[in-house]
Structures are given as structure tokens and as C-alpha cells.
Design a protein around this motif. Structure first.
Motif, mmCIF file in Angstrom:
data_model
loop_
_atom_site.group_PDB
_atom_site.id
_atom_site.type_symbol
_atom_site.label_atom_id
_atom_site.label_comp_id
_atom_site.label_asym_id
_atom_site.label_seq_id
_atom_site.Cartn_x
_atom_site.Cartn_y
_atom_site.Cartn_z
ATOM 1 N N TYR A 81 -7.911 -35.320 -2.229
ATOM 2 C CA TYR A 81 -7.935 -33.864 -2.051
ATOM 3 C C TYR A 81 -9.212 -33.386 -1.371
ATOM 4 O O TYR A 81 -10.217 -33.127 -2.014
ATOM 5 N N ALA A 116 -6.138 -26.461 -10.130
ATOM 6 C CA ALA A 116 -5.293 -25.289 -9.835
ATOM 7 C C ALA A 116 -4.643 -25.347 -8.452
ATOM 8 O O ALA A 116 -3.593 -24.745 -8.234
ATOM 9 N N ILE A 128 -11.500 -29.575 -7.602
ATOM 10 C CA ILE A 128 -12.493 -30.347 -6.851
ATOM 11 C C ILE A 128 -12.437 -29.992 -5.360
ATOM 12 O O ILE A 128 -13.413 -30.158 -4.640
ATOM 13 N N SER A 129 -11.274 -29.495 -4.922
ATOM 14 C CA SER A 129 -11.067 -29.161 -3.510
ATOM 15 C C SER A 129 -11.517 -27.705 -3.315
ATOM 16 O O SER A 129 -10.729 -26.767 -3.329
ATOM 17 N N MET A 137 -15.378 -27.845 -9.473
ATOM 18 C CA MET A 137 -16.003 -28.969 -10.185
ATOM 19 C C MET A 137 -15.060 -30.159 -10.292
ATOM 20 O O MET A 137 -13.852 -30.017 -10.138
ATOM 21 N N PHE A 167 -13.606 -32.479 -12.906
ATOM 22 C CA PHE A 167 -13.507 -32.473 -14.379
ATOM 23 C C PHE A 167 -13.252 -33.873 -14.949
ATOM 24 O O PHE A 167 -13.045 -34.009 -16.141
ATOM 25 N N PRO A 203 -0.530 -28.410 -15.280
ATOM 26 C CA PRO A 203 0.856 -28.650 -14.865
ATOM 27 C C PRO A 203 0.964 -29.812 -13.863
ATOM 28 O O PRO A 203 -0.031 -30.477 -13.559
ATOM 29 N N SER A 239 -0.213 -33.952 -13.522
ATOM 30 C CA SER A 239 -1.446 -34.534 -12.977
ATOM 31 C C SER A 239 -2.092 -35.498 -13.964
ATOM 32 O O SER A 239 -2.832 -36.405 -13.552
HETATM 33 C C1 LIG Z 1 -1.201 -32.929 -8.037
HETATM 34 S S1 LIG Z 1 -2.228 -31.594 -7.545
HETATM 35 C C2 LIG Z 1 -1.581 -30.306 -8.580
HETATM 36 C C3 LIG Z 1 -1.852 -28.920 -8.042
HETATM 37 C C4 LIG Z 1 -1.224 -27.802 -8.878
HETATM 38 N N1 LIG Z 1 -1.860 -27.693 -10.189
HETATM 39 C C5 LIG Z 1 0.241 -28.081 -9.054
HETATM 40 O O1 LIG Z 1 0.642 -28.412 -10.176
HETATM 41 O O2 LIG Z 1 0.983 -27.970 -8.072
HETATM 42 C C6 LIG Z 1 -3.748 -32.000 -8.353
HETATM 43 C C7 LIG Z 1 -4.839 -30.945 -8.183
HETATM 44 O O3 LIG Z 1 -5.945 -31.319 -9.005
HETATM 45 C C8 LIG Z 1 -7.128 -31.338 -8.243
HETATM 46 N N2 LIG Z 1 -7.954 -32.422 -8.783
HETATM 47 C C9 LIG Z 1 -7.669 -33.742 -8.773
HETATM 48 N N3 LIG Z 1 -8.628 -34.440 -9.409
HETATM 49 C C10 LIG Z 1 -9.551 -33.527 -9.826
HETATM 50 C C11 LIG Z 1 -10.786 -33.633 -10.543
HETATM 51 N N4 LIG Z 1 -11.251 -34.808 -10.958
HETATM 52 N N5 LIG Z 1 -11.475 -32.498 -10.807
HETATM 53 C C12 LIG Z 1 -11.020 -31.276 -10.390
HETATM 54 N N6 LIG Z 1 -9.842 -31.128 -9.705
HETATM 55 C C13 LIG Z 1 -9.118 -32.240 -9.430
HETATM 56 C C14 LIG Z 1 -6.696 -31.567 -6.808
HETATM 57 O O4 LIG Z 1 -7.629 -31.090 -5.865
HETATM 58 C C15 LIG Z 1 -5.354 -30.840 -6.765
HETATM 59 O O5 LIG Z 1 -5.488 -29.500 -6.414
#
Ligand SMILES: C[S@@+](CC[C@H](N)C(=O)[O-])C[C@H]1O[C@@H](n2cnc3c(N)ncnc32)[C@H](O)[C@@H]1O
Length: 320
Positions: free
Chosen positions: A36, A85, A108-109, A134, A136, A156, A159
Motif C-alpha cells: 500500500y 481505513a 499506513i498509506s 501510522m 499499527f 473490516p 484484513s
Molecule cells: C485490504 S485493505 C482494506 C481497506 C478497507 N478497510 C476495506 O475494508 O476495504 C487494507 C488497508 O489497511 C492498510 N494497512 C495495511 N497494513 C497496515 C498497517 N500495518 N498499519 C496501518 N495501515 C495498514 C492499507 O493501507 C489498506 O488501506
């Protein structure tokens, strides 16, 4: 205007060290969080539109069918913390139902999140929004601007499947801890889980005919070129995405089309033809397995909703 907090100015050296250690491992790997960047987030949005990618559509149908019931279980006035998100679209559907006291999207993005939350704030000017850029995966230490009472961690899209079951337990325990920042366990989790199903459906969802998931996976190499000053040539690699039934998970890899050497500032790695970089896991659960995991992490009073085919599960659980 939504407040935006860039939590830790991400430590570039730590990121480099983590990435290089993964690339030099006997079985090369990278964390899925590096899929991402701004383009990766846009490609993930496109994946959600694909006919083969059932999770987003199925999860949305469950929310539509049971929205009132969920809203009743959750109640108004929560601090809605949206983990990963992305484009904030899912939260956009929840806000009018949940009437949260604060909405806190985390991702993170960072650039992609900044634009998404600005759009959402225009649609809902009265909602207090504090976005946090951040990672997480190592800590859920939230800035002081995030309200401490009635936290609802919204996670949701299944993930959580990116973590191994052991990592998932540790992550859920960290969420559980963040549910009682005042010493009162008044928080909860609302989480989407992809359930085990036939391998053909799973294979197609992560290796679509149009090749969008392949672009999403290959874009990782572009991101690595940026982060490491590396010289990956995207044309030398192909996407692999398949269900591994022994491990109960989807695996995504990038496979070298030819023998090659990748160089970055201060190092290199040779890959033989057919050798792979493991870029993502997506673990699938049964309802029972996931409920047991939530219970081990300290959650109870669980409510679950699913679709008629039993492909996806949404669970609300209270910190106890
Ligand atoms: C599979 S997408 C899901 C996006 C949205 N929540 C959905 O359900 O459609 C995963 C999201 O989590 C974020 N993400 C992944 N790893 C992360 C991390 N370690 N910390 C923060 N955000 C993260 C990504 O940038 C991406 O926007």
C-alpha cells in the motif's frame, strides 16, 4: 476540516532494515503492508470492483441486511476507530447509523488516507474526525487527540487474515488493551472475517482474469524501488496467487521470470528463474475458530452476522 496526525515520522532506516532482511531470507518475503503506497491503495479499490473479488461485496450485503441490528448492538456515541481505513467508504455507510462521538481513520498509506478523510468530512461536516497516519502492526499507541471512552475498533475486509493466527491473537490482545485506556473495559470490536470456502472461488478472487491483482502485487516492486533505491524490473516478475489448503490461507508471491540480480544501495540478491518473493498471506477462518481466537484475546458477548452462502462473517464483540 478533519484533523490529520502523522503519528511516527516513519523511521526510514528501520523500514530499510526490515525490507532487506526479508529480501535476503532463504525464502524471500515482504510484509503485505508494503503493498500500500498511493497507487497500491488505488489498485486495491479497483480489486474491490472485480467480479471475482467477493469479500467487499459480500461484507457490504451483510451490513445492508443487518444494519439496524448492528447499530442497536453498538449504540450511539462511540469512538469509531477504523483500522486500515483505506478510502473510508465502509465507515461512510456506518456514520449515519452509529452516530459516533468521533471518527478516527488510521492507515499506513498516508496520502491516500488524507484525501479520503477530506472527502468524508465534506459529506459529514458535523462529525468530529481525527485521521492518523501510522503503522499499527507494531504498536496501537494512539495519539492523545483520540477519545478514550467507548472505543469501537472497526476492522473490516478480513484484513486480520494478513496476520498468522499467532500474530492475530497478539494483535487482538493489543486491541483489547486499547479498549480500556481508562481502566474501564467499555470498548468493543466490529470485525469482518473471510470464511473458508471452495478453493476455486478463493483462487479466482486473488488471481483475477483482468490482472488487477497482478498489478497490485507487482506495484510492490515499484514501492520497493522507491523505499530502497532498488532496481527491480517489473517485467522480470509474474504474479502468483492461490489457496494453500494445508495452511488455510491465500498466498501471494512474485515469481522471477528469468534468473536475475536485484541491487539496492549497499546490497543485492540473486534470484533464479522461478524463485519467489512471498508478498501476502490471507488466512481464512471458520466461525468457530475465529470466535475462539476472540475469546482468547479477552472479548465476549459476541454477536455475528453472515450472508446466505456463509462466505463472510461480521462479528461484534465486547472487551470483557
Ligand atoms: C485490504 S485493505 C482494506 C481497506 C478497507 N478497510 C476495506 O475494508 O476495504 C487494507 C488497508 O489497511 C492498510 N494497512 C495495511 N497494513 C497496515 C498497517 N500495518 N498499519 C496501518 N495501515 C495498514 C492499507 O493501507 C489498506 O488501506
Amino acid at each position: 476540516m478533519a484533523q490529520f496526525i502523522q503519528c511516527t515520522e516513519q523511521n526510514k532506516n528501520a523500514i530499510r532494515d526490515e525490507l532487506i532482511a526479508g529480501l535476503l531470507a532463504p525464502q524471500a518475503f515482504t510484509s503485505p503492508k508494503y503493498l500500500y503506497d498511493a497507487l497500491g491503495s488505488k489498485l486495491f479499490e479497483a480489486i474491490c470492483e472485480l467480479p471475482e473479488y467477493y469479500p467487499t461485496r459480500t461484507e457490504a450485503a451483510i451490513f445492508n441486511a443487518h444494519a439496524e441490528d448492528m447499530a442497536q448492538a453498538i449504540g450511539p456515541g462511540s469512538t469509531l476507530i477504523d483500522l486500515g481505513a483505506g478510502n473510508c467508504v465502509k465507515a461512510g455507510r456506518l456514520l449515519p447509523l452509529l452516530h459516533p462521538a468521533q471518527y478516527v481513520p488510521i492507515d499506513i498509506s498516508v496520502d491516500f488516507l488524507r484525501e479520503a478523510v477530506a472527502r468524508l468530512q465534506q459529506r459529514f461536516p458535523a462529525v468530529d474526525m481525527t485521521a492518523v497516519g501510522m503503522d499499527f502492526s507494531s504498536s496501537l499507541e494512539l495519539p492523545d487527540a483520540v477519545r478514550r471512552d467507548k472505543r469501537l475498533f472497526f476492522y473490516p475486509g478480513s484484513s486480520i487474515g494478513n496476520f498468522t493466527p499467532d500474530e492475530s491473537l497478539r494483535f487482538l490482545q493489543r486491541i483489547r488493551q486499547a479498549c480500556e485506556p481508562n481502566g474501564v473495559a467499555d470498548g468493543a470490536i466490529l470485525i469482518g472475517i473471510d470464511l473458508i470456502k471452495d478453493a476455486a472461488t478463493l483462487d479466482a478472487a486473488y488471481d483475477d482474469a483482468l490482472g488487477v491483482t497482478a498489478c497490485f502485487n507487482l506495484n510492490l516492486l515499484q514501492h520497493l524501488n522507491h523505499l530502497l533505491d532498488a532496481d527491480f524490473n517489473l517485467r522480470d516478475w509474474r504474479h502468483r496467487g492461490f489457496f494453500n489448503p494445508e495452511q488455510g490461507r491465500i498466498e501471494m508471491h512474485l515469481e522471477a521470470r528469468t534468473s536475475l540480480c536485484v541491487r539496492w544501495h549497499g546490497g543485492e540478491r540473486r534470484f533464479e528463474r522461478g524463485e519467489r518473493i512471498h508478498t501476502e498471506n490471507s488466512y481464512k477462518y471458520t466461525r468457530e475458530n475465529f470466535m475462539a481466537l476472540l475469546k482468547s484475546a479477552g472479548f465476549g458477548a459476541m454477536r455475528t452476522w453472515t450472508d446466505p452462502r456463509g462466505w463472510f462473517l461480521i462479528c461484534h464483540a465486547q472487551a470483557i
